[in-house]
Design a protein around this motif. Structure first.
Motif, PDB file in Angstrom:
ATOM      1  N   PHE A  16      41.267  34.356  35.320  1.00  0.00           N
ATOM      2  CA  PHE A  16      42.560  34.366  36.000  1.00  0.00           C
ATOM      3  C   PHE A  16      43.098  35.786  35.923  1.00  0.00           C
ATOM      4  CE2 PHE A  16      41.675  30.086  34.800  1.00  0.00           C
ATOM      5  CZ  PHE A  16      42.121  29.329  35.876  1.00  0.00           C
ATOM      6  N   ILE A  17      43.151  36.442  37.072  1.00  0.00           N
ATOM      7  CA  ILE A  17      43.381  37.888  37.127  1.00  0.00           C
ATOM      8  C   ILE A  17      44.804  38.179  37.589  1.00  0.00           C
ATOM      9  CG2 ILE A  17      42.526  40.065  38.066  1.00  0.00           C
ATOM     10  CD1 ILE A  17      39.997  38.148  38.896  1.00  0.00           C
ATOM     11  N   VAL A  18      45.586  38.821  36.728  1.00  0.00           N
ATOM     12  CA  VAL A  18      46.949  39.225  37.074  1.00  0.00           C
ATOM     13  C   VAL A  18      46.864  40.598  37.727  1.00  0.00           C
ATOM     14  CG1 VAL A  18      49.260  39.726  36.206  1.00  0.00           C
ATOM     15  CG2 VAL A  18      47.883  37.937  35.132  1.00  0.00           C
ATOM     16  N   ALA A  19      47.318  40.694  38.989  1.00  0.00           N
ATOM     17  CA  ALA A  19      47.199  41.948  39.733  1.00  0.00           C
ATOM     18  C   ALA A  19      48.369  42.084  40.694  1.00  0.00           C
ATOM     19  CB  ALA A  19      45.885  41.988  40.507  1.00  0.00           C
ATOM     20  N   ASN A  20      48.653  43.318  41.080  1.00  0.00           N
ATOM     21  CA  ASN A  20      49.705  43.559  42.061  1.00  0.00           C
ATOM     22  C   ASN A  20      49.247  43.106  43.441  1.00  0.00           C
ATOM     23  OD1 ASN A  20      51.775  44.777  40.478  1.00  0.00           O
ATOM     24  ND2 ASN A  20      50.563  46.655  40.376  1.00  0.00           N
ATOM     25  N   ALA A  21      50.178  42.539  44.187  1.00  0.00           N
ATOM     26  CA  ALA A  21      49.884  42.152  45.566  1.00  0.00           C
ATOM     27  C   ALA A  21      49.802  43.397  46.430  1.00  0.00           C
ATOM     28  CB  ALA A  21      50.973  41.214  46.091  1.00  0.00           C
ATOM     29  N   GLY A  22      48.891  43.407  47.372  1.00  0.00           N
ATOM     30  CA  GLY A  22      48.758  44.529  48.294  1.00  0.00           C
ATOM     31  C   GLY A  22      49.482  44.253  49.603  1.00  0.00           C
ATOM     32  N   SER A  23      49.314  45.179  50.539  1.00  0.00           N
ATOM     33  CA  SER A  23      49.952  45.023  51.857  1.00  0.00           C
ATOM     34  C   SER A  23      49.061  45.660  52.907  1.00  0.00           C
ATOM     35  CB  SER A  23      51.338  45.676  51.871  1.00  0.00           C
ATOM     36  OG  SER A  23      51.248  47.028  51.476  1.00  0.00           O
ATOM     37  N   GLY A  24      48.136  44.884  53.406  1.00  0.00           N
ATOM     38  CA  GLY A  24      47.270  45.400  54.461  1.00  0.00           C
ATOM     39  C   GLY A  24      46.261  46.390  53.937  1.00  0.00           C
ATOM     40  N   SER A  45      33.615  31.931  38.587  1.00  0.00           N
ATOM     41  CA  SER A  45      34.870  31.351  39.061  1.00  0.00           C
ATOM     42  C   SER A  45      36.021  32.298  38.714  1.00  0.00           C
ATOM     43  CB  SER A  45      35.090  29.989  38.403  1.00  0.00           C
ATOM     44  OG  SER A  45      36.381  29.500  38.699  1.00  0.00           O
ATOM     45  N   HIS A  46      36.841  32.613  39.708  1.00  0.00           N
ATOM     46  CA  HIS A  46      37.957  33.525  39.466  1.00  0.00           C
ATOM     47  C   HIS A  46      39.104  33.223  40.425  1.00  0.00           C
ATOM     48  CE1 HIS A  46      35.771  35.434  42.791  1.00  0.00           C
ATOM     49  NE2 HIS A  46      36.910  36.054  43.094  1.00  0.00           N
ATOM     50  N   VAL A  71      42.073  25.247  31.254  1.00  0.00           N
ATOM     51  CA  VAL A  71      40.650  25.068  31.581  1.00  0.00           C
ATOM     52  C   VAL A  71      39.741  25.916  30.688  1.00  0.00           C
ATOM     53  CG1 VAL A  71      41.120  24.422  33.975  1.00  0.00           C
ATOM     54  CG2 VAL A  71      40.810  26.838  33.392  1.00  0.00           C
ATOM     55  N   ARG A  72      40.274  26.365  29.552  1.00  0.00           N
ATOM     56  CA  ARG A  72      39.516  27.209  28.621  1.00  0.00           C
ATOM     57  C   ARG A  72      38.982  28.455  29.321  1.00  0.00           C
ATOM     58  NH1 ARG A  72      38.702  24.653  23.840  1.00  0.00           N
ATOM     59  NH2 ARG A  72      38.999  22.396  23.788  1.00  0.00           N
ATOM     60  N   GLY A  73      39.856  29.088  30.081  1.00  0.00           N
ATOM     61  CA  GLY A  73      39.485  30.303  30.796  1.00  0.00           C
ATOM     62  C   GLY A  73      39.943  31.558  30.081  1.00  0.00           C
ATOM     63  N   ALA A  74      39.806  32.684  30.769  1.00  0.00           N
ATOM     64  CA  ALA A  74      40.232  33.984  30.250  1.00  0.00           C
ATOM     65  C   ALA A  74      41.220  34.596  31.234  1.00  0.00           C
ATOM     66  CB  ALA A  74      39.033  34.905  30.059  1.00  0.00           C
ATOM     67  N   VAL A  75      42.158  35.356  30.707  1.00  0.00           N
ATOM     68  CA  VAL A  75      43.128  36.038  31.561  1.00  0.00           C
ATOM     69  C   VAL A  75      42.778  37.522  31.583  1.00  0.00           C
ATOM     70  CG1 VAL A  75      44.796  36.372  29.677  1.00  0.00           C
ATOM     71  CG2 VAL A  75      45.584  36.399  32.039  1.00  0.00           C
ATOM     72  N   ILE A  76      42.808  38.088  32.797  1.00  0.00           N
ATOM     73  CA  ILE A  76      42.431  39.487  33.005  1.00  0.00           C
ATOM     74  C   ILE A  76      43.632  40.237  33.571  1.00  0.00           C
ATOM     75  CG2 ILE A  76      40.793  41.061  34.092  1.00  0.00           C
ATOM     76  CD1 ILE A  76      39.508  38.923  32.254  1.00  0.00           C
ATOM     77  N   ALA A  77      43.960  41.379  32.987  1.00  0.00           N
ATOM     78  CA  ALA A  77      45.045  42.229  33.495  1.00  0.00           C
ATOM     79  C   ALA A  77      44.430  43.359  34.308  1.00  0.00           C
ATOM     80  CB  ALA A  77      45.861  42.789  32.345  1.00  0.00           C
ATOM     81  N   ALA A  78      44.787  43.449  35.587  1.00  0.00           N
ATOM     82  CA  ALA A  78      44.326  44.529  36.456  1.00  0.00           C
ATOM     83  C   ALA A  78      45.539  45.398  36.788  1.00  0.00           C
ATOM     84  CB  ALA A  78      43.696  43.966  37.729  1.00  0.00           C
ATOM     85  N   GLY A  79      45.638  46.552  36.145  1.00  0.00           N
ATOM     86  CA  GLY A  79      46.805  47.397  36.373  1.00  0.00           C
ATOM     87  C   GLY A  79      46.863  48.532  35.376  1.00  0.00           C
ATOM     88  N   GLY A  80      48.026  49.165  35.297  1.00  0.00           N
ATOM     89  CA  GLY A  80      48.251  50.258  34.360  1.00  0.00           C
ATOM     90  C   GLY A  80      48.640  49.745  32.989  1.00  0.00           C
ATOM     91  N   ASP A  81      49.001  50.689  32.098  1.00  0.00           N
ATOM     92  CA  ASP A  81      49.294  50.326  30.713  1.00  0.00           C
ATOM     93  C   ASP A  81      50.416  49.302  30.612  1.00  0.00           C
ATOM     94  OD1 ASP A  81      47.334  51.874  29.521  1.00  0.00           O
ATOM     95  OD2 ASP A  81      48.624  53.635  29.323  1.00  0.00           O
ATOM     96  N   GLY A  82      51.451  49.416  31.467  1.00  0.00           N
ATOM     97  CA  GLY A  82      52.563  48.474  31.405  1.00  0.00           C
ATOM     98  C   GLY A  82      52.144  47.058  31.744  1.00  0.00           C
ATOM     99  N   THR A  83      51.376  46.911  32.822  1.00  0.00           N
ATOM    100  CA  THR A  83      50.887  45.586  33.217  1.00  0.00           C
ATOM    101  C   THR A  83      49.946  45.026  32.155  1.00  0.00           C
ATOM    102  OG1 THR A  83      51.064  46.111  35.574  1.00  0.00           O
ATOM    103  CG2 THR A  83      49.583  44.317  34.964  1.00  0.00           C
ATOM    104  N   ILE A  84      49.041  45.858  31.675  1.00  0.00           N
ATOM    105  CA  ILE A  84      48.085  45.411  30.653  1.00  0.00           C
ATOM    106  C   ILE A  84      48.820  44.957  29.399  1.00  0.00           C
ATOM    107  CG2 ILE A  84      46.305  46.257  29.072  1.00  0.00           C
ATOM    108  CD1 ILE A  84      45.225  47.935  31.423  1.00  0.00           C
ATOM    109  N   SER A  85      49.839  45.714  28.998  1.00  0.00           N
ATOM    110  CA  SER A  85      50.602  45.361  27.793  1.00  0.00           C
ATOM    111  C   SER A  85      51.336  44.040  27.965  1.00  0.00           C
ATOM    112  CB  SER A  85      51.599  46.474  27.471  1.00  0.00           C
ATOM    113  OG  SER A  85      52.353  46.171  26.325  1.00  0.00           O
ATOM    114  N   ALA A  86      51.958  43.835  29.124  1.00  0.00           N
ATOM    115  CA  ALA A  86      52.714  42.602  29.360  1.00  0.00           C
ATOM    116  C   ALA A  86      51.803  41.381  29.342  1.00  0.00           C
ATOM    117  CB  ALA A  86      53.445  42.689  30.702  1.00  0.00           C
TER     118      ALA A  86
END
Length: 321
Positions: A16-24, A45-46, A71-86
Motif C-alpha cells: 500500500f503505497i502512500v504517494a502524492n497525486a499527479g496532474s496529467g 499486489s499493490h 491483509v497483513r500487507g506493507a505500507v510504502i512511503a513514496a516521497g521526501g523526508d517529510g512524507t516518509i517520516s509521517a
C-alpha cells in the motif's frame, strides 16, 4: 497502543503505497507509472493511497496502515523526508512493515540504508527486501527518522520551503535560502536540559537532535556512532553572532563541525527540554523537514527497533553517497 508482532515479508505481501497525486504530465504521475511497471511485472499486489494537492499526509498514512493491517500487507512511503517520516510514524505505532521510495532532495534516511534514489530501482529493491528493526527518535508523541530541532534550524526550514515554492526544489536553492537566513540576527534560546536527574542550563541559537548517522558524520560529529547503541545526539552552539554561525555552517559543509570550540554535543537516550526565560506553552519544532508547534516541555527519547523497515538486500543496495 499495543503493537502486534510484524508479519513476514514475501512475494505475496500486498503493498500500500502512500504517494502524492499527479496532474496529467506531473512528475508524480511518472513516478507512479515507474513503480507500477516494476510491481506489475513482478506480479506483486499493490495499491496507491494518494495524497491530493493540499491533502493531509497523516490521514493518507493512517488509511494505508489500516488497509495493510487488515491483509497483513506493507505500507510504502513514496516521497521526501517529510512524507516518509509521517508514514513511518503510523507504521511504527502499528507494527506494520514499512518501506520507502525516496523522492526528496536530501533523502538522508534512504541514503544511510542504501535505498536507491531512482524510483524504479527503489521499487525493485523492495521486492527482495527484508524487515529489519530500526530506531526512530521521538519528541513528545511525534516520531522522527532524521532529526528534530528548535530555534534557528526550524527558521531555516521555513525559509527554504518559501524559496523552493518560488524557485523550485534543488540543493542550490536550499543553500542560497540557508545563507540568507544565517546572516540575519540570531535570537538566543535559554533552555534547561533534564537528563539523568541533573539540570543543565544552556543559551544557544538552535538545538538540533540527530537520529541519522550519515547526516552527523557528514558534518564531522564523532558522536554519530552512538546512534547504533540506541542513543540520540543533541548538538548546540554556544551563543554566537550571524557571521560566526555562517562560519560553523561552512565547517559543517567541510565535515569539521566537531572540531569547533563553539559547538557542544550530548549523547542521550532520554532528554527533557524546557525554556527557562519565558513562559510560553508551545514552541516551533522542525521534524524531518516539516514544521510543527509542540507543547512544552519537550521530551526526547530514542526508540530502538520501533520501526520494521524493509531493508534492501545487499545486491540491491546503492552506495552511500
Amino acid at each position: 497502543m499495543a503493537v502486534d508482532a510484524p508479519d513476514a515479508f514475501s512475494a505475496s505481501t500486498p503493498l500500500f503505497i502512500v504517494a502524492n497525486a499527479g496532474s496529467g504530465h506531473d512528475a508524480a504521475d511518472d513516478t507512479r507509472a515507474a513503480m507500477t511497471k516494476v510491481f506489475t511485472a513482478a506480479g506483486r499486489s499493490h495499491e496507491f493511497v494518494l495524497i491530493e494537492k493540499g491533502g493531509d499526509v497523516v490521514a493518507a498514512a493512517q488509511d494505508a496502515v489500516e488497509r495493510a493491517r487488515a491483509v497483513r500487507g506493507a505500507v510504502i512511503a513514496a516521497g521526501g523526508d517529510g512524507t516518509i517520516s509521517a508514514v513511518a510514524q503510523q507504521a511504527a505505532d502499528s507494527g506494520v512493515l514499512f518501506g520507502i521510495v525516496p523522492l526528496g532532495t536530501f533523502n538522508y534516511f534512504a541514503r544511510v540504508h542504501g535505498v536507491p534514489q531512482d524510483a524504479a530501482a527503489a521499487a525493485r529493491a523492495l521486492l527482495t527486501a527484508t524487515p529489519q528493526p530500526t530506531q526512530v527518535g521521538c519528541v513528545n508523541n511525534r516520531s522522527f527518522l532524521v532529526n528534530a530541532s528548535l530555534g534557528l534550524y526550524p527558521e531555516l526550514l521555513e525559509d527554504r520551503e518559501a524559496y523552493k515554492q518560488r524557485y523550485g526544489r534543488s540543493r542550490l536553492v536550499a543553500l542560497v535560502s540557508g545563507l540568507r537566513s544565517l546572516l540575519r540576527e540570531q535570537r538566543q534560546l535559554h533552555l534547561e536540559f533534564g537528563i539523568d536527574g541533573e539540570i543543565r542550563r544552556i543559551k544557544t541559537p538552535t538545538l538540533f537532535v540527530g537520529n541519522n548517522r550519515l547526516q552527523l558524520e557528514r558534518v564531522g560529529l564523532d558522536d554519530a556512532a552512538a546512534l547504533d547503541d540506541g542513543h540520540l545526539v543533541a548538538v548546540h552552539p554556544r551563543p554566537i553572532g550571524a557571521l560566526a554561525m555562517l562560519g560553523l555552517t561552512l565547517r559543517g559543509a567541510l565535515g569539521r563541525l566537531g572540531d569547533a570550540d563553539q559547538v557542544q554535543s550530548l549523547v542521550f537516550r532520554e532528554l527533557e527540554v524546557r525554556p527557562r526565560r519565558w513562559a510560553r506553552r508551545r514552541i516551533k519544532v522542525g521534524i524531518d523537514g516539516e514544521i510543527v508547534w509542540m507543547r512544552l516541555p519537550l521530551r526526547f527519547r530514542a526508540k530502538p527497533g520501533a520501526l520494521q523497515f524493509l531493508m534492501p538486500a545487499p545486491a540491491a543496495r546503492a552506495a552511500v553517497e
